[in-house]
Write a protein that holds these residues in place. Structure first.
Motif, PDB file in Angstrom:
ATOM      1  N   ARG A 303       0.838  -1.215   0.000  1.00 35.94           N
ATOM      2  CA  ARG A 303       0.000   0.000   0.000  1.00 35.94           C
ATOM      3  C   ARG A 303       0.866   1.256   0.000  1.00 35.94           C
ATOM      4  NH1 ARG A 303      -5.448  -0.801   2.032  1.00 35.94           N
ATOM      5  NH2 ARG A 303      -5.771  -2.991   2.559  1.00 35.94           N
ATOM      6  N   ARG A 304       1.862   1.261   0.890  1.00 32.43           N
ATOM      7  CA  ARG A 304       2.730   2.455   0.992  1.00 32.43           C
ATOM      8  C   ARG A 304       3.586   2.621  -0.266  1.00 32.43           C
ATOM      9  NH1 ARG A 304       4.799   3.507   7.134  1.00 32.43           N
ATOM     10  NH2 ARG A 304       3.048   2.564   8.229  1.00 32.43           N
ATOM     11  N   HIS A 305       4.027   1.488  -0.794  1.00 29.86           N
ATOM     12  CA  HIS A 305       4.841   1.487  -2.007  1.00 29.86           C
ATOM     13  C   HIS A 305       4.045   2.094  -3.165  1.00 29.86           C
ATOM     14  CE1 HIS A 305       6.390  -0.675  -5.680  1.00 29.86           C
ATOM     15  NE2 HIS A 305       7.531  -0.307  -5.171  1.00 29.86           N
ATOM     16  N   GLN A 306       2.779   1.694  -3.292  1.00 33.10           N
ATOM     17  CA  GLN A 306       1.946   2.224  -4.383  1.00 33.10           C
ATOM     18  C   GLN A 306       1.699   3.722  -4.231  1.00 33.10           C
ATOM     19  OE1 GLN A 306      -1.519  -0.430  -4.959  1.00 33.10           O
ATOM     20  NE2 GLN A 306      -0.581  -0.724  -6.949  1.00 33.10           N
ATOM     21  N   ALA A 307       1.464   4.153  -3.005  1.00 30.84           N
ATOM     22  CA  ALA A 307       1.267   5.590  -2.756  1.00 30.84           C
ATOM     23  C   ALA A 307       2.523   6.362  -3.169  1.00 30.84           C
ATOM     24  CB  ALA A 307       0.953   5.822  -1.286  1.00 30.84           C
ATOM     25  N   ALA A 308       3.705   5.781  -2.874  1.00 27.67           N
ATOM     26  CA  ALA A 308       4.980   6.421  -3.232  1.00 27.67           C
ATOM     27  C   ALA A 308       5.152   6.475  -4.753  1.00 27.67           C
ATOM     28  CB  ALA A 308       6.135   5.662  -2.599  1.00 27.67           C
ATOM     29  N   LEU A 309       4.719   5.412  -5.450  1.00 31.35           N
ATOM     30  CA  LEU A 309       4.820   5.396  -6.915  1.00 31.35           C
ATOM     31  C   LEU A 309       3.982   6.520  -7.523  1.00 31.35           C
ATOM     32  CD1 LEU A 309       4.726   1.668  -8.121  1.00 31.35           C
ATOM     33  CD2 LEU A 309       6.659   3.074  -7.489  1.00 31.35           C
ATOM     34  N   GLU A 310       2.800   6.733  -6.948  1.00 32.60           N
ATOM     35  CA  GLU A 310       1.929   7.810  -7.449  1.00 32.60           C
ATOM     36  C   GLU A 310       2.629   9.163  -7.296  1.00 32.60           C
ATOM     37  OE1 GLU A 310      -1.824   7.273  -5.461  1.00 32.60           O
ATOM     38  OE2 GLU A 310      -2.021   5.262  -6.342  1.00 32.60           O
ATOM     39  N   LEU A 311       3.302   9.322  -6.144  1.00 34.49           N
ATOM     40  CA  LEU A 311       4.054  10.562  -5.909  1.00 34.49           C
ATOM     41  C   LEU A 311       5.171  10.711  -6.949  1.00 34.49           C
ATOM     42  CD1 LEU A 311       5.108  12.668  -3.192  1.00 34.49           C
ATOM     43  CD2 LEU A 311       7.013  11.219  -3.879  1.00 34.49           C
ATOM     44  N   MET A 312       5.884   9.604  -7.211  1.00 31.85           N
ATOM     45  CA  MET A 312       6.977   9.621  -8.197  1.00 31.85           C
ATOM     46  C   MET A 312       6.477  10.095  -9.554  1.00 31.85           C
ATOM     47  SD  MET A 312       9.155   6.148  -7.643  1.00 31.85           S
ATOM     48  CE  MET A 312      10.104   5.792  -6.180  1.00 31.85           C
ATOM     49  N   ARG A 314       3.750  11.944 -10.124  1.00 31.85           N
ATOM     50  CA  ARG A 314       3.226  13.318 -10.054  1.00 31.85           C
ATOM     51  C   ARG A 314       4.340  14.343  -9.969  1.00 31.85           C
ATOM     52  NH1 ARG A 314      -0.156  11.624  -6.094  1.00 31.85           N
ATOM     53  NH2 ARG A 314       1.004  12.811  -4.540  1.00 31.85           N
ATOM     54  N   ASP A 315       5.357  14.009  -9.158  1.00 30.58           N
ATOM     55  CA  ASP A 315       6.422  14.968  -8.871  1.00 30.58           C
ATOM     56  C   ASP A 315       7.766  14.309  -9.197  1.00 30.58           C
ATOM     57  OD1 ASP A 315       8.366  16.586  -7.696  1.00 30.58           O
ATOM     58  OD2 ASP A 315       7.062  17.187  -6.040  1.00 30.58           O
TER      59      ASP A 315
END
Length: 367
Positions: A303-312, A314-315
Motif C-alpha cells: 500500500r505504501r509502495h503504491q502511494a509512493a509510486l503515485e508521488l513519483m 506526479r512529482d
C-alpha cells in the motif's frame, strides 16, 4: 490443502520463505532452510490445458518442492512424482474467466541447478552443469535431457508429434506450432535474458541479477499492457556450507522501483507482518463458484509502495530523490551481506533474525 486439491501430508516439512500471489496456496518463487530455491513460469504446450481443478504449478514449486525437498534434485523428484499422480490444472488467475497454463521451473541449491519443464503430466529435466541458464514462458529443453517422464517419448509418438527416428528434442516436439500471441514476446524476453547473462559471464553477482530483473527494454521487467512484474527474488547460495544462503526479496511489484531486502534463515526469526497479505473469512477464491467478487489483498508495504509510486509519477523531482534513497537502502543491505559472505564480519544471530523485518521497516519509514 493446496490451492484446489487436498493431498496426503508428509512426516516432515522444511521451513520456507515465499513470494506468492496472496489468493492461492503456492508460490511463484521461494527458498527453504536447506538453500533450495525454486521459481516457476507459465507455458503453453501441445498437451491440452486442464480447466478441472488439480495442482497449480505454484503449488508444485512451493509447497511441494520446497517444503519436501532438501536438495534441488529431491525437490525436482517431488514435483515430478506429484505431477504424474495428480496432474496440473485449474485457473491461475483470480478472475471468473479461467486462465490456465502448464509450467517450467528453475531449481537450484548450493551444489546443483536444474530446469524442469512440463506438458500436462509429462516432463523433462536438464541438469545445468556450468555457466548460466534462464527460462521465460516457453519450453527451452532441447536434446540435453538428463531425466524424463517414463512415457514421454511414447506419448510423442502416439500423438504423431515425433516419428521416433533421430534425436529427441523436447522443446521442438511438445511446443505448440501456433503459439498464443503473448508467447511471441516471451521469445524476445528469453533471448534477451540469455544475452544479458552472456555479457556478464564469469563475473555475475547478486547486483548483476538485480539489474537484469530491472531491465525494461528487454521486456524482462514488465509494467504495461495490464501486466506488471509482481515480485522479484535473487539468491546467493555459497558452496561453503559454513556460510549462510542469502535471499533478497522485493515483496512489491516492479523491481525497477522496488528495494531488494535480504533474508537469512536463522533460529528465532522475527516475523514481518508488513509483507503478509490479509486473510478473509469469506474469501472469494475459496467460495464455490470462485472469484465472484474481489477483495483488496495488498499488504501494508505494498500500500505504501503504491502511494509512493503515485508521488513519483506526479512529482518527478521528489520521485527521483525517493528512488535514490531506496537505492541507498538497498546498497547498505548488499554491502552488509557481501561482507558476511566474504567472511569479513562474523554473523550475529540476533541481527540476522531481525534483518528482513528491519529492512522492511526502514523502507516503510522512507515512504
Amino acid at each position: 490443502q493446496c490451492t484446489y486439491l487436498e493431498i496426503e501430508q508428509v512426516e516432515r516439512t522444511h521451513a520456507v520463505v515465499l513470494s506468492r500471489p496472496a489468493w492461492l496456496w503456492g508460490a511463484e518463487m521461494g527458498a527453504n532452510e536447506h538453500g533450495v530455491c525454486v521459481g516457476n513460469e507459465g507455458v503453453w504446450t501441445r498437451e491440452p490445458l486442464g480447466e478441472d481443478e488439480a495442482l497449480l504449478g505454484v503449488d508444485l514449486g512451493r509447497g511441494l518442492g520446497l517444503e519436501r525437498g532438501s536438495s534441488a534434485r529431491e525437490a525436482l523428484e517431488v514435483i515430478a512424482a506429484l505431477l504424474e499422480r495428480y496432474g496440473q490444472g485449474g485457473s491461475c488467475k483470480e478472475e471468473p474467466v479461467p486462465f490456465v497454463y502448464h509450467n517450467t521451473f528453475l531449481l537450484a541449491d548450493r551444489a546443483e541447478a536444474w530446469v524442469l519443464e512440463t506438458a500436462g503430466r509429462y516432463w523433462a529435466a536438464q541438469r545445468i552443469r556450468e555457466g548460466s541458464r534462464n527460462i521465460s514462458n516457453q519450453l527451452s529443453i532441447g536434446r540435453e535431457i538428463t531425466a524424463e517422464h517414463v512415457g514421454l517419448r511414447q506419448r510423442a509418438c502416439s500423438q504423431g508429434w515425433w516419428s521416433g527416428d533421430g534425436e529427441f528434442n523436447f522443446a521442438e516436439v511438445f511446443s505448440l506450432t501456433q503459439q498464443p500471441a503473448r508467447m511471441e514476446a516471451a521469445k524476445a524476453r528469453y533471448c534477451a535474458g540469455k544475452e544479458l547473462l552472456r555479457q556478464h559471464a564469469g563475473h555475475i553477482t547478486a547486483e548483476t541479477f538485480m539489474a537484469i530483473l530491472r531491465d525494461k527494454a528487454s521486456g524482462i521487467c514488465v509494467d504495461s499492457e495490464g501486466f506488471r512484474t509482481a515480485g522479484s527474488m535473487v539468491s546467493v547460495l555459497p558452496r561453503d556450507p559454513t556460510l549462510p544462503c542469502v535471499h533478497f526479496f522485493t515483496a512489491t511489484p516492479d523491481p525497477s522501483r522496488s528495494v531488494f531486502k535480504p533474508f537469512v534463515f536463522v533460529a528465532g526469526l522475527k516475523p514481518a507482518p508488513q509483507v503478509r497479505s490479509p486473510t478473509f473469512r469469506d474469501d472469494p477464491a475459496k467460495k464455490i463458484p470462485r472469484f465472484q467478487s474481489t477483495v483488496d489483498r495488498r499488504h501494508e508495504l505494498y500500500r505504501r509502495h503504491q502511494a509512493a509510486l503515485e508521488l513519483m509519477e506526479r512529482d518527478q523531482e521528489r520521485g527521483q530523490k525517493l528512488l535514490q534513497t531506496l537505492r541507498d537502502l538497498e546498497k547498505q543491505g548488499l554491502e552488509g551481506m557481501n561482507a558476511l559472505l566474504a567472511g569479513t564480519v562474523a554473523p550475529r544471530l540476533e541481527e540476522l533474525a531481525d534483518l528482513f523485518f528491519d529492512c522492511v521497516e526502514a523502507e516503510m519509514k522512507f515512504y
